[in-house]
Design an enzyme around this catalytic site. Structure first.
Site, short mmCIF file in Angstrom:
data_model
loop_
_atom_site.label_atom_id
_atom_site.label_comp_id
_atom_site.label_asym_id
_atom_site.label_seq_id
_atom_site.Cartn_x
_atom_site.Cartn_y
_atom_site.Cartn_z
N ALA A 30 2.95 5.70 -2.58
CA ALA A 30 4.50 6.54 -3.08
C ALA A 30 4.46 6.90 -4.53
CB ALA A 30 6.21 6.13 -1.94
N GLY A 52 0.84 -1.20 -0.08
CA GLY A 52 0.14 -0.06 0.27
C GLY A 52 1.08 0.98 -0.36
N CYS A 53 1.97 1.42 0.40
CA CYS A 53 2.43 2.30 0.19
C CYS A 53 3.78 2.54 -0.14
CB CYS A 53 3.77 2.10 2.21
SG CYS A 53 2.55 1.98 3.38
N THR A 54 4.14 1.76 -1.22
CA THR A 54 4.59 1.17 -2.01
C THR A 54 3.70 2.16 -3.39
OG1 THR A 54 6.00 0.01 -2.09
CG2 THR A 54 6.08 0.56 -3.80
#
EC number: 1.11.1.24
Length: 154
Positions: free
Chosen positions: A53, A48-50
């Site tokens: 970003a 999710g964070c990738t």
């Protein structure tokens, strides 16, 4: 529903001094005079964070056009941020919130089950006042659409 948010729309958030991916100290006050998008995310290299970003990266020119700066914050250390930024060619600053102190100060909630640090985005106008608090743990890319919509309106 009782909100535990410490920092809400209309507030001036507490200043911070955190290390960026190059080990330099960055303070929130340095951005005064231009809008800034501050997004808190759980961790580098998680799916999710990738996605989030990379969505900020792909829309970075739009943020620049709106005169805004983008800053990502997680509890990862500067070397983790440096590798993450390099791998995904992230053109913006990533800050290291050691011990999640700023996250706690701002009142960023944990995820549904309280196991992960939450994903929350703030849009701060050029006067340093929060204009949007956006929380969506499960659709990280939505953070970009919502913040851009608001930035284009202020």
């Amino acid at each position: 529903m009782v909100s535990t948010l410490k920092v809400s729309k209309g507030d001036v958030p507490p200043n911070f001094n955190l290390k960026d991916q190059d080990g330099k100290t960055v303070s929130l006050s340095k951005f005064k005079g231009k809008p800034i998008v501050v997004y808190f995310y759980p961790a580098d290299e998680t799916p999710g964070c990738t996605k989030e970003a990379c969505a900020f990266r792909d829309s970075y020119e739009k943020f620049k056009k709106a005169g805004a700066e983008v800053v990502g914050i997680s509890g990862d250390d500067p070397s983790s941020h440096k590798a993450f930024a390099k791998k995904y060619r992230l053109p913006f600053t990533l800050l290291s919130d050691d011990g999640n102190k700023v996250r706690k100060e701002w009142g960023v909630p944990s995820d549904l089950f309280g196991t992960l640090p939450g994903r929350q985005t703030y849009v701060i106008d050029k006067k340093g006042v929060i204009q949007l608090v956006y929380n969506n743990q499960f659709q990280p890319e939505k953070h970009v659409d919502e913040t851009l919509k608001l930035l284009q309106s202020i």
